[in-house]
Each structure stands twice: as C-alpha cells, then as structure tokens.
Design a protein around this motif. Structure first.
Motif, PDB file in Angstrom:
ATOM      1  N   GLY A  22      16.108  29.482  60.976  1.00 24.53           N
ATOM      2  CA  GLY A  22      16.400  30.170  59.815  1.00 24.53           C
ATOM      3  C   GLY A  22      15.571  29.781  58.805  1.00 24.53           C
ATOM      4  N   THR A  23      15.846  30.518  57.566  1.00 14.26           N
ATOM      5  CA  THR A  23      14.920  30.031  56.255  1.00 14.26           C
ATOM      6  C   THR A  23      15.823  29.761  55.195  1.00 14.26           C
ATOM      7  OG1 THR A  23      13.357  31.620  57.203  1.00 14.26           O
ATOM      8  CG2 THR A  23      13.198  31.167  54.813  1.00 14.26           C
ATOM      9  N   VAL A  24      15.434  28.968  54.451  1.00 15.50           N
ATOM     10  CA  VAL A  24      16.534  28.517  53.238  1.00 15.50           C
ATOM     11  C   VAL A  24      16.096  29.841  52.190  1.00 15.50           C
ATOM     12  CG1 VAL A  24      16.869  27.117  51.439  1.00 15.50           C
ATOM     13  CG2 VAL A  24      16.372  26.037  53.666  1.00 15.50           C
ATOM     14  N   VAL A  25      17.317  30.708  51.576  1.00 17.02           N
ATOM     15  CA  VAL A  25      16.798  31.655  50.999  1.00 17.02           C
ATOM     16  C   VAL A  25      17.520  31.544  49.398  1.00 17.02           C
ATOM     17  CG1 VAL A  25      16.716  33.423  52.723  1.00 17.02           C
ATOM     18  CG2 VAL A  25      19.067  32.678  51.628  1.00 17.02           C
ATOM     19  N   GLY A  26      17.561  30.347  49.066  1.00 16.40           N
ATOM     20  CA  GLY A  26      18.115  30.128  47.666  1.00 16.40           C
ATOM     21  C   GLY A  26      18.136  28.430  47.169  1.00 16.40           C
ATOM     22  N   ALA A  27      18.351  28.298  46.109  1.00 14.06           N
ATOM     23  CA  ALA A  27      18.553  26.782  45.760  1.00 14.06           C
ATOM     24  C   ALA A  27      19.707  26.099  46.408  1.00 14.06           C
ATOM     25  CB  ALA A  27      18.577  26.598  44.290  1.00 14.06           C
ATOM     26  N   PRO A  28      19.721  24.914  47.166  1.00 12.50           N
ATOM     27  CA  PRO A  28      21.063  24.312  47.456  1.00 12.50           C
ATOM     28  C   PRO A  28      21.872  23.833  46.317  1.00 12.50           C
ATOM     29  CG  PRO A  28      18.765  23.233  48.329  1.00 12.50           C
ATOM     30  CD  PRO A  28      18.251  24.258  47.253  1.00 12.50           C
ATOM     31  N   VAL A  29      23.075  23.769  46.662  1.00 14.60           N
ATOM     32  CA  VAL A  29      24.004  23.632  45.577  1.00 14.60           C
ATOM     33  C   VAL A  29      24.893  22.369  45.818  1.00 14.60           C
ATOM     34  CG1 VAL A  29      26.290  24.503  44.588  1.00 14.60           C
ATOM     35  CG2 VAL A  29      24.499  25.932  45.274  1.00 14.60           C
ATOM     36  N   ALA A  30      24.726  21.473  44.935  1.00 14.89           N
ATOM     37  CA  ALA A  30      25.707  20.074  45.205  1.00 14.89           C
ATOM     38  C   ALA A  30      27.083  20.454  45.475  1.00 14.89           C
ATOM     39  CB  ALA A  30      25.241  19.104  44.133  1.00 14.89           C
ATOM     40  N   THR A  31      27.772  19.587  46.279  1.00 11.84           N
ATOM     41  CA  THR A  31      29.079  19.807  46.372  1.00 11.84           C
ATOM     42  C   THR A  31      29.723  18.237  46.527  1.00 11.84           C
ATOM     43  OG1 THR A  31      28.892  19.876  48.751  1.00 11.84           O
ATOM     44  CG2 THR A  31      28.942  21.784  47.971  1.00 11.84           C
ATOM     45  N   VAL A  32      30.991  18.458  46.218  1.00 16.42           N
ATOM     46  CA  VAL A  32      31.714  17.386  46.132  1.00 16.42           C
ATOM     47  C   VAL A  32      33.121  17.673  46.862  1.00 16.42           C
ATOM     48  CG1 VAL A  32      31.161  16.708  43.812  1.00 16.42           C
ATOM     49  CG2 VAL A  32      33.246  18.121  44.212  1.00 16.42           C
ATOM     50  N   ARG A  43      33.951  12.741  45.427  1.00 11.28           N
ATOM     51  CA  ARG A  43      32.488  11.926  45.967  1.00 11.28           C
ATOM     52  C   ARG A  43      31.692  13.080  46.236  1.00 11.28           C
ATOM     53  NH1 ARG A  43      32.052  13.165  51.054  1.00 11.28           N
ATOM     54  NH2 ARG A  43      33.924  13.650  52.155  1.00 11.28           N
ATOM     55  N   ASP A  44      30.349  12.551  46.160  1.00 11.20           N
ATOM     56  CA  ASP A  44      29.297  13.701  46.704  1.00 11.20           C
ATOM     57  C   ASP A  44      29.400  13.801  47.982  1.00 11.20           C
ATOM     58  OD1 ASP A  44      28.271  13.531  43.874  1.00 11.20           O
ATOM     59  OD2 ASP A  44      26.541  12.135  44.504  1.00 11.20           O
ATOM     60  N   ALA A  45      29.384  15.168  48.366  1.00 10.39           N
ATOM     61  CA  ALA A  45      29.564  15.488  49.650  1.00 10.39           C
ATOM     62  C   ALA A  45      28.449  15.995  50.294  1.00 10.39           C
ATOM     63  CB  ALA A  45      30.780  16.666  49.787  1.00 10.39           C
ATOM     64  N   GLY A  46      27.126  16.107  49.774  1.00 13.61           N
ATOM     65  CA  GLY A  46      25.946  16.615  50.101  1.00 13.61           C
ATOM     66  C   GLY A  46      25.515  17.993  49.221  1.00 13.61           C
ATOM     67  N   TRP A  47      25.001  18.763  50.303  1.00 12.04           N
ATOM     68  CA  TRP A  47      24.175  20.071  49.626  1.00 12.04           C
ATOM     69  C   TRP A  47      24.552  21.278  50.475  1.00 12.04           C
ATOM     70  CZ3 TRP A  47      21.803  19.627  45.135  1.00 12.04           C
ATOM     71  CH2 TRP A  47      21.315  18.470  44.474  1.00 12.04           C
ATOM     72  N   SER A  48      25.177  22.298  49.718  1.00 12.62           N
ATOM     73  CA  SER A  48      25.435  23.652  50.407  1.00 12.62           C
ATOM     74  C   SER A  48      24.030  24.196  50.358  1.00 12.62           C
ATOM     75  CB  SER A  48      26.616  24.337  49.821  1.00 12.62           C
ATOM     76  OG  SER A  48      26.645  25.654  50.311  1.00 12.62           O
ATOM     77  N   VAL A  49      23.482  24.691  51.478  1.00 13.27           N
ATOM     78  CA  VAL A  49      22.138  25.561  51.564  1.00 13.27           C
ATOM     79  C   VAL A  49      22.423  26.778  52.135  1.00 13.27           C
ATOM     80  CG1 VAL A  49      19.828  25.276  52.462  1.00 13.27           C
ATOM     81  CG2 VAL A  49      21.162  23.242  52.145  1.00 13.27           C
ATOM     82  N   PRO A  50      22.011  27.896  51.085  1.00  4.95           N
ATOM     83  CA  PRO A  50      21.853  29.149  51.845  1.00  4.95           C
ATOM     84  C   PRO A  50      20.874  29.652  52.874  1.00  4.95           C
ATOM     85  CG  PRO A  50      21.089  29.077  49.682  1.00  4.95           C
ATOM     86  CD  PRO A  50      21.426  27.829  49.923  1.00  4.95           C
ATOM     87  N   VAL A  51      21.378  30.137  53.972  1.00  6.82           N
ATOM     88  CA  VAL A  51      20.480  30.205  55.079  1.00  6.82           C
ATOM     89  C   VAL A  51      20.361  31.740  55.375  1.00  6.82           C
ATOM     90  CG1 VAL A  51      19.705  29.710  57.271  1.00  6.82           C
ATOM     91  CG2 VAL A  51      20.573  27.881  55.567  1.00  6.82           C
ATOM     92  N   LYS A  52      19.206  32.321  55.747  1.00  6.10           N
ATOM     93  CA  LYS A  52      18.981  33.701  56.360  1.00  6.10           C
ATOM     94  C   LYS A  52      18.640  33.362  57.853  1.00  6.10           C
ATOM     95  CE  LYS A  52      16.959  38.138  56.403  1.00  6.10           C
ATOM     96  NZ  LYS A  52      16.662  38.078  57.983  1.00  6.10           N
ATOM     97  N   TRP A  53      19.470  33.682  58.762  1.00  7.86           N
ATOM     98  CA  TRP A  53      19.126  33.308  59.988  1.00  7.86           C
ATOM     99  C   TRP A  53      18.074  34.129  60.766  1.00  7.86           C
ATOM    100  CZ3 TRP A  53      20.664  28.398  60.835  1.00  7.86           C
ATOM    101  CH2 TRP A  53      21.727  28.007  60.011  1.00  7.86           C
ATOM    102  N   ASP A  54      17.435  33.785  61.530  1.00 10.72           N
ATOM    103  CA  ASP A  54      16.381  34.464  62.421  1.00 10.72           C
ATOM    104  C   ASP A  54      17.252  35.452  63.369  1.00 10.72           C
ATOM    105  OD1 ASP A  54      14.415  33.137  61.156  1.00 10.72           O
ATOM    106  OD2 ASP A  54      13.701  32.204  62.944  1.00 10.72           O
ATOM    107  N   ASP A  55      18.270  35.121  63.799  1.00  7.57           N
ATOM    108  CA  ASP A  55      19.103  35.829  64.818  1.00  7.57           C
ATOM    109  C   ASP A  55      19.767  37.109  64.006  1.00  7.57           C
ATOM    110  OD1 ASP A  55      21.165  37.270  66.565  1.00  7.57           O
ATOM    111  OD2 ASP A  55      22.073  35.334  66.852  1.00  7.57           O
ATOM    112  N   PRO A  56      19.323  38.473  64.056  1.00  9.63           N
ATOM    113  CA  PRO A  56      19.716  39.546  63.268  1.00  9.63           C
ATOM    114  C   PRO A  56      21.110  39.688  63.477  1.00  9.63           C
ATOM    115  CG  PRO A  56      18.572  40.254  65.428  1.00  9.63           C
ATOM    116  CD  PRO A  56      18.384  38.846  65.255  1.00  9.63           C
ATOM    117  N   THR A  57      21.862  39.423  64.549  1.00  7.39           N
ATOM    118  CA  THR A  57      23.374  39.441  64.583  1.00  7.39           C
ATOM    119  C   THR A  57      24.086  38.340  63.687  1.00  7.39           C
ATOM    120  OG1 THR A  57      23.342  38.044  66.391  1.00  7.39           O
ATOM    121  CG2 THR A  57      22.899  40.284  66.991  1.00  7.39           C
TER     122      THR A  57
END
Length: 143
Positions: A22-32, A43-57
């Motif tokens: 897939g391709t990252v399609v936006g800015a990652p968002v910090a999550t707790v 606590r910091d839990a990481g980053w939520s990353v918006p993704v557009k997948w290559d699989d059209p389904t």
C-alpha cells in the motif's frame, strides 16, 4: 511525540504481513494508550498511519506503524509481490477459464448462449487484468 519520530511519511510504499502492499496517504497520527504505572495514566502507543492498499477490494484505513514495513519497491520483496498481486489475477483467470470449458464441454444439451457469453466476458476481463499487470511490470510502474 513529534512527527519526526515516526518512521513513515506520506507517499511511502509499505508492506503489511496480511494486507499486502500500500501507500501512506496522509500524515501519521500519534496515539496514546492506557498505562496504570504512569502518573498521567497514558503512554505513547505509536503512530496510526493512513494507508491506501494496492488491493482494490480492500478499503483504505489506518494501521499502527509497528505492523508496517517500509519498502522501496515491490522488487524488494518479489515473492510477496508475486503472491499478493500476480497469483490472485492468475487464479481468477484460471477459474473463469475452467467455467468456460465446463460450460462448453457438452453439445447435448446445447449450452445456454447467454450463459456462455457471460462466462466468456468474465474470462476476458480476468485476462485483461493479467495483461495490465504485465504492462505495469514491463514499464516498471508498480501499483
């Protein structure tokens, strides 16, 4: 968390063990997340990353950055690319081809013309999808 700490950014090509490329399609968002040992309770839990997948389904969505691996191209993992992209196209065409062959295998009763035409259309579309894949491989443009 600052955005400079996230290992991924918009436009990066990524690979997920289950979802494929897939391709990252936006800015990652910090999550707790909850942390009972901390005085703040979070606590910091990481980053939520918006993704557009290559699989059209598969619909676009957000995935935690820990589950993603940045790739330079599908060539960096050719078996995964083959398995996730080519193999489903090939299997769809083979299944459609078998259906056409099965429908055409008898002359009594004569196959329904509408059913045969419909199945041939399904087979043609599956083959055209394989041709698009071949064309993108030849031109070096990976989805």
């Amino acid at each position: 968390m600052s955005s400079s700490n996230c290992p991924l950014e918009e436009g990066d090509r990524i690979d997920h063990k289950l979802f494929g490329f897939g391709t990252v399609v936006g800015a990652p968002v910090a999550t707790v997340g909850p942390d009972l040992r901390s005085t703040s309770g979070v606590r910091d839990a990481g980053w939520s990353v918006p993704v557009k997948w290559d699989d059209p389904t598969r619909t676009a969505g957000a995935v935690m950055h820990q589950a993603l691996r940045k790739v330079s191209s599908p060539d960096s993992r050719p078996f995964g690319h083959w398995d996730r992209q080519w193999q489903p196209l090939l299997q769809a065409w083979l299944a459609a081809r078998r259906d056409v062959e099965q429908l055409s295998s008898s002359f009594r009763p004569v196959p329904e013309p509408h059913a045969l035409t419909r199945m041939q259309g399904v087979e043609r579309k599956a083959f055209e999808a394989m041709q698009r894949f071949w064309d993108s491989e030849q031109s070096g443009e990976h989805p």
